[in-house]
Design an enzyme around this catalytic site. Structure first.
Site, PDB file in Angstrom:
ATOM      1  N   HIS A 136       0.847  -1.184   0.000  1.00 54.15           N
ATOM      2  CA  HIS A 136       0.000   0.000   0.000  1.00 54.15           C
ATOM      3  C   HIS A 136       0.886   1.239   0.000  1.00 54.15           C
ATOM      4  O   HIS A 136       1.838   1.330   0.783  1.00 54.15           O
ATOM      5  CB  HIS A 136      -0.913   0.011   1.229  1.00 54.15           C
ATOM      6  N   LYS A 527     -14.106   4.875   6.162  1.00 53.11           N
ATOM      7  CA  LYS A 527     -14.421   5.924   5.187  1.00 53.11           C
ATOM      8  C   LYS A 527     -15.928   6.026   4.961  1.00 53.11           C
ATOM      9  O   LYS A 527     -16.457   7.095   4.672  1.00 53.11           O
ATOM     10  CB  LYS A 527     -13.701   5.642   3.861  1.00 53.11           C
TER      11      LYS A 527
END
EC number: 4.1.1.31
Length: 864
Positions: A136, A527
């Protein structure tokens, strides 16, 4: 600040200052100092923020870049000094007193022994820790910068070791040379990384740290179990660490990860581990100079050598000549030669599997023990055995990840019988590569296939059907559902129930002793729901899955997809483990280690050892009845309170992000669009070309908010939640009791407090104003004020991080200097958002912006 740390920071800072004068004259250093004093004055309320902005705006863009570079390099040096102080502190703790160090393996063994008595052996037998490295894109430093910092680190360590006068002078000269080189090195990547660059970057952590640290950790556990016997008997500590990797295997939304990349990633890993095993085996062999008269070999060892002389006379002749009457040494040197042949793919001499190598090592070990040389049998040789058991010939278990929708599309094409698309061919090629890896390195090297955005059991069945379509070339697969959204987390038990009806899943359960793995996504749920509600939804899911596994006689491993940042499930690992739902750990913990977290936790041997010990300690303690009973009682008592907090927090969070034009406003007030130009990873920032929040990956979402000093993903909504149950602070008693009694609630508030401490309201307001939506600015800042006020009230702290002295010191030390970079970034961002027609000026502004982004990331020690 402790004096040794102050000394190191001053030394490195002074050398950097001298380097700035050499490079740009006294005027450059004076400008850096002017800004430093201005931001410190602003923090104290002595200098208006407008004066700081005016100072920065008055410089040429070239000077602004130089100042930004100076602060960024300073952060790298400060981070290094703090790492050295951590190591110094760990050493001091290790020698102080007779009591085990808090958070250590020894402390956990002592506590579990006291709590469970004869069940200690059972707890250790079932222990597993599986860190999985991912690519990532959250490591903002380029590799050249990392290696330059490492050289400076080595020199600082040598200086602190107390060399003689002449050596001291030479080390200081070399330090100045390396700091000057770091200053002159481009701090951000000029070329985009590809997936194999990411594989090679991660290999540095294995080569320099992990391979050597793992046997030390096992030895620590073995000593804790039996202090007197370790090194003179067969080990009581079994290898419980299993490293995994997504680097080169995670293709979800990354078109650059192909079947060829996956194959090459495994070969790179194998090359590194085989080189390490060959060197270690040869070293242990060279040192094992026991004579056959003092230590007669066993019949099994004699027979093994005789077979080697028959099969490979030319390979063993030189060994026998150089080591006469040293049969134990002979077999180890022969084993080292065979490991080298395995790496070179010399099939005639190579080992067919790690098990063959282990058989030779154990032949030597058992022979030594039978001859009375128990210290030789269970000393360095045992550490080599542990390394082979842990890493095999593949180093880390490579895991594949792909989006559920693509499997569904591929199956439709295959069932239709027509020509296959490029994506479907790529999916099938990936499965063929998994089969090849298994044939070459064994099933353990690559058998986990993670399905992101799993919505139903059919998503799991689809992967098994795709694999079955390959016929005899089908790989062995454990297909793992990844539940990411709030709805998917809630639906997880239903999906698992459906999986039990899939014949391929039934077969794997039979073959593995009814072991099953499930992955939980922290990033997308946060999120979507906000940090507070996501935390509680994940807790509920763990609780439900644990109960489901118990009903179905399943040994369940939960795989936690945590990020490094607080907005993506980050924070101290040990505390996070102790806050898990009771029964969900059960001696097993698997977690992603992402981006900058890899080098922060595994970049130095002593820090890596401390991190793994802390996780081990927490896993053992979290699995005891006493800890689980206390957590269960607290959860039962305070869950109604938490539900009210969650509902209000989620409503506040959703209200904000669902506001018309929010996505455009967010992109305008933050460097979201520009972050992609940092080239910090091979993966695109979005899964699709759409510009909404839904397809925006969680990493740039968090990274961009971090840069604005708002840190919104780490706390937004919590204040509204706390206000809803306390009458806006009128009655805090229930919340305070929950904070004291319930580990999950304490971790939630502590993480929010940490996130708030790294934010800055004044600077955040300047970023938010760029969006020209005063109502959104007011909403965000009001929630910030509410959250800060109520978090402090519930925790009983007068200031943020009051009870965490080390972290508080680090944050307070950095904040003014981060402010300096934020002002520089604001100058660039303000101009770019206003529009710049001159292309050359726009390029310079973008360079200043990206340089400041890199510097803020270094200063906050956090990206996404």
């Amino acid at each position: 600040m402790p004096e040794p740390l102050r000394r190191d920071v001053r030394l490195l800072g002074a050398m950097l200052g001298d380097g700035l004068v050499e490079y740009g004259g006294q005027e450059l250093l004076d400008d850096v100092e002017r800004l430093r004093h201005a931001v410190i004055g602003a923090r104290r309320g002595e200098v208006p923020g407008a004066d700081v902005a005016a100072l920065v705006d008055g410089w040429s863009l070239e000077r602004a870049e130089q100042v930004a570079r100076a602060f960024t390099v300073y952060f790298h040096l400060t981070n290094l000094a703090e790492e050295h102080h951590r190591i110094r502190t760990l050493r001091e703790r290790d020698v102080a007193g007779d009591e085990p160090v808090a958070g250590s393996v020894a402390a956990a063994v002592e506590a579990v022994r006291a709590a469970t008595g004869d069940r200690l052996a059972e707890a250790v037998e079932g222990l597993e820790f599986r860190p999985v490295f991912t690519a990532h894109p959250t490591e903002a430093r380029r590799r050249a910068v990392v290696t330059a910092i490492q050289r400076i680190s080595d020199l600082l360590a040598a200086l602190n070791a107390g060399p003689g006068a002449s050596e001291h002078e030479e080390i200081e000269r070399r330090l100045r040379e390396e700091i000057d080189l770091l200053w002159r090195t481009a701090l951000r990547r000029q070329a985009q990384m590809d997936p194999l660059d990411e594989v090679r970057t991660a290999m540095a952590a294995f080569d320099e740290t992990i391979f050597r640290v793992v046997p030390q950790i096992y030895r620590t556990l073995d000593r804790a179990l039996d202090p007197e016997g370790t090194g003179t008997r067969p080990p009581q500590a079994r290898p419980y660490l299993r490293f995994g990797s997504w680097i080169g295997g995670d293709r979800d939304g990354n078109p650059f990860v192909t079947a060829t990349v996956t194959r090459d990633a495994v070969l790179i890993q194998a090359d590194h581990v085989l080189r390490a095993l060959e060197a270690t085996c040869a070293r242990v062999g060279r040192e094992l100079t026991v004579h056959d008269e003092t230590t007669p070999p066993s019949d099994a060892l004699r027979e093994t050598l005789a077979a080697a002389r028959t099969a490979h006379p030319e390979s063993i002749a030189e060994i026998l000549k150089r080591s006469p009457h040293e049969p134990h040494r002979q077999l180890l040197m022969y084993a080292a030669k065979r490991i080298g042949a395995t790496r070179d793919r010399n099939a005639d001499l190579a080992y067919g599997s790690p098990e063959e190598l282990l058989a030779d090592l154990r032949t030597v070990q058992e022979s030594l023990a039978a001859a009375g040389a128990v210290r030789q049998a269970y000393g360095r040789l045992q550490q080599l055995v542990w390394q082979v058991e842990t890493f095999g010939f593949h180093l880390a278990e490579l895991e594949i990840r792909q989006h559920s929708e693509l499997h569904e599309q591929a199956l439709k094409e295959i069932r239709a019988g027509g020509p296959l698309s490029e994506m479907t061919e790529e999916i099938l090629d990936t499965l063929r590569v998994v089969a090849w890896i298994q044939q070459r390195f064994g099933v353990r090297a690559c058998h986990r296939y993670i399905v992101s955005f799993t919505r139903s059991a059919e998503d799991i069945a689809n992967v098994h059907e795709l694999a079955a379509s390959l016929g005899d070339n089908a790989p062995v697969l454990d297909v793992i559902p990844l539940f990411e959204t709030g709805e998917d987390l809630e639906n997880a038990p239903h999906v698992l129930e459906g999986m039990l009806a899939i014949p391929a899943v039934q077969k794997r359960l039979e073959d593995t002793g009814r072991r099953l793995e499930v992955m939980l996504g922290y990033s997308d749920s946060a999120k979507q729901l906000g940090p507070t509600s996501a935390t509680l939804r994940l807790y509920d899911t763990q609780e439900a899955l644990t109960a489901w596994a118990a009903r179905n006689d399943i040994t369940l491993t939960l795989f936690h997809g945590r990020g490094g940042s607080l907005g993506r499930g980050g924070g101290p690992a040990g505390r996070a483990i102790l806050a898990q739902a009771p029964g969900s750990v059960a001696g097993r913990f698997k977690v992603t280690e992402q981006g900058e977290v890899i080098f922060a936790r595994y970049g130095h041997p002593q820090i890596a050892r401390r991190h793994v010990e802390q996780v081990t300690n927490a896993v053992l303690l979290a699995s005891t009845d006493a800890v689980q009973d206390r957590a269960r009682a607290a959860a039962d008592r305070f869950r109604p309170l938490a539900d009210k907090i969650s509902d209000a927090a989620r409503a506040a969070f959703r209200s904000l992000i669902e506001t018309d034009g929010f996505a455009e406003w967010f992109a305008r007030v933050s460097p979201l669009a520009e972050i992609a130009d940092l080239r910090i990873g091979s993966r695109p920032a979005r899964r699709k070309a759409a510009r909404g929040l839904e397809d925006l990956r969680a990493i740039p979402w968090v990274f961009a908010w971090t840069q604005t000093r708002v840190n919104l993903p780490g706390w937004y909504g919590l204040g509204s939640g706390l206000a809803a149950v306390s009458g806006d602070g009128a009655d805090l008693s229930g919340l305070q009791e929950a904070y004291e009694s319930w580990p999950l609630f304490a971790a939630l508030l502590d993480n929010a407090e940490m996130s708030l401490a790294k934010s800055d309201r004044t600077i955040a307001a300047r970023y938010l104003e760029l969006g020209d939506r005063p109502e959104l600015t007011e909403t965000v800042l009001a929630e910030y004020d509410r959250t800060r006020r109520l978090v402090l009230a519930v925790t009983g702290h007068e200031r943020l991080l009051e009870n965490r002295k080390v972290l508080s010191r680090a944050v307070e030390l950095r904040n003014p200097y981060v402010d300096a970079l934020s002002h520089l970034q604001l100058r660039a961002l303000t101009a770019l958002r206003a529009g710049v027609e001159d292309e050359a000026e726009r390029d310079r502004l973008e360079e200043l912006l990206l340089l400041s982004v890199n510097g803020v990331a270094a200063g906050l020690q956090n990206t996404g």
